[in-house]
Design an enzyme around this catalytic site. Structure first.
Site: not given
Ligand code: BDR
Ligand code: CA
Length: 362
Positions: A269
């Protein structure tokens, strides 16, 4: 060179966001603030220091930010990122320098951003939005001053088609990764998030990197192999940094497979929120680097007004409707938030590889 401030909660995918921010030659990373999220603030701060050490940029200052949201307890994600927030390898070094605690983190962000020319610096947020909300509430002039704000957060649009999730028993489809509708970063502090999206100065300069985009960017086993051995395949043994990043992705893959049943690789992400600065959607960068700008697709310049659902308590809204922390995007002509819907995958992985090479050379 574009200056940026990174607010993050490392976090396996945050580590890759730090890598690009710290090593891309067109970016100047001014500093990092850490935030509660994937793990406690103590852990995310230690992890940020470790990642900077591992990539050879211990010179970048790390400021511990908020321990919890404005008006709720903190929520963490040990099922995804492990107890430390960055589980999966013993090779990660400890930070050489301690985090900076003799200056308020919000003031540090403000001073660093305002020291750059007006209209130049970016703010990138890859964790929950408490620090960033405090920044713009306390120093509204910073919203006027920055070039842009890029946030990894939210879930909008269609359910995942490439990677359906099945965390909740009996569910057929979902768009969120924490509840049926909510994405983790927004879910953790929905009030902070709403304060950002309802800020009319910020909205037209905001990119929102939502789950339907990030779930196109899966670190498959082929990609993991490429991270370990490089794009052209190394003949000699992989560097320690490559081994670290490979081990982190291995851990992330296992948790995504266990929690979401996603066996094609975990979505990376957070680095997308940095990469968008180096893209065709950033007119300033695209003009200077028309051939190398990474291609994102924003469906012809769609813009949105984004609302966050703030009714409800954490934990009580998970399996029923999943509305708390939901981001609802209404089409808005002209001055809304941009939500990219696609990205050139080859270009993205090349960018990651390029930044690993640069880190290994320094
Ligand atoms: C987001 O949530 C976190 O666990 C990850 O680092 C990312 O920023 C994804 O939903
Ligand atoms: Ca994150």
């Amino acid at each position: 060179v574009t200056p940026l401030w990174l607010d993050c909660d490392p976090g396996h995918d945050d580590a890759f966001a730090i890598l690009i921010a710290a090593h891309h030659p067109s970016l100047k990373l001014l500093g990092i603030t850490t935030i509660h999220g994937n793990a406690s603030l103590k852990n995310t701060t230690a992890n940020a220091g470790s990642v900077l050490e591992a990539i050879g940029r211990p010179d970048i200052p790390v400021y511990p930010g908020s321990r919890k949201p404005f008006c709720r307890p903190a929520v963490h994600a040990p099922d995804i990122h492990g107890e430390s927030g960055l589980d999966g390898t013993d090779l990660l070094p400890k930070a050489r320098f301690p985090p900076v605690t003799d200056k308020n983190p919000i003031l540090a962000m403000r001073d660093a951003l305002l020291a750059e020319p007006k209209g130049k610096p970016w703010v990138v947020a890859t964790g929950t939005l408490t620090n960033i909300a405090l920044l713009f509430a306390t120093f509204p002039e910073v919203a006027e001053h920055i070039q842009g704000l890029s946030i990894m957060g939210g879930a909008v649009g269609e359910e995942f088609t490439t990677a359906p999730m099945s965390r909740l028993p009996g569910e057929q489809s979902r768009i969120g990764n924490t509840t049926p509708f909510a994405e983790f970063n927004i879910y953790c502090d929905p009030e902070a998030s709403e304060s950002i999206f309802s800020n009319s100065v910020l909205a037209p300069k905001t990119f929102l990197i939502t789950l339907d985009l990030t779930h196109q960017v899966l670190a498959s086993t082929a990609i993991q192999d490429r991270i370990l051995n490089g794009a052209s395949g190394h003949s000699e043994s992989p560097t320690v940094l490559r081994q670290i990043l490979h081990a982190l992705l291995g851990f992330f893959s296992t948790t995504y497979a266990t929690v979401f049943g996603l066996t094609t690789g975990p979505p990376l992400h957070d680095p997308l929120a940095v990469a968008i600065i180096l893209s065709n959607l950033n007119p300033e960068f695209a003009k200077k680097h028309p051939r190398t700008a990474l291609k994102f697709d924003d469906k012809g310049g769609e813009r949105f007004a984004v609302k966050v659902v703030t009714d409800g308590q954490h934990g009580q809204d998970v399996s029923v409707t999943g509305q708390l922390g939901r981001t609802i995007a209404f089409p808005k002509e002209g001055h809304g938030v941009a939500i990219p819907r696609g990205v050139d995958l080859d270009g993205f992985w090349n960018l990651i590889d390029y930044c690993i090479q640069r880190a290994d050379e320094c």
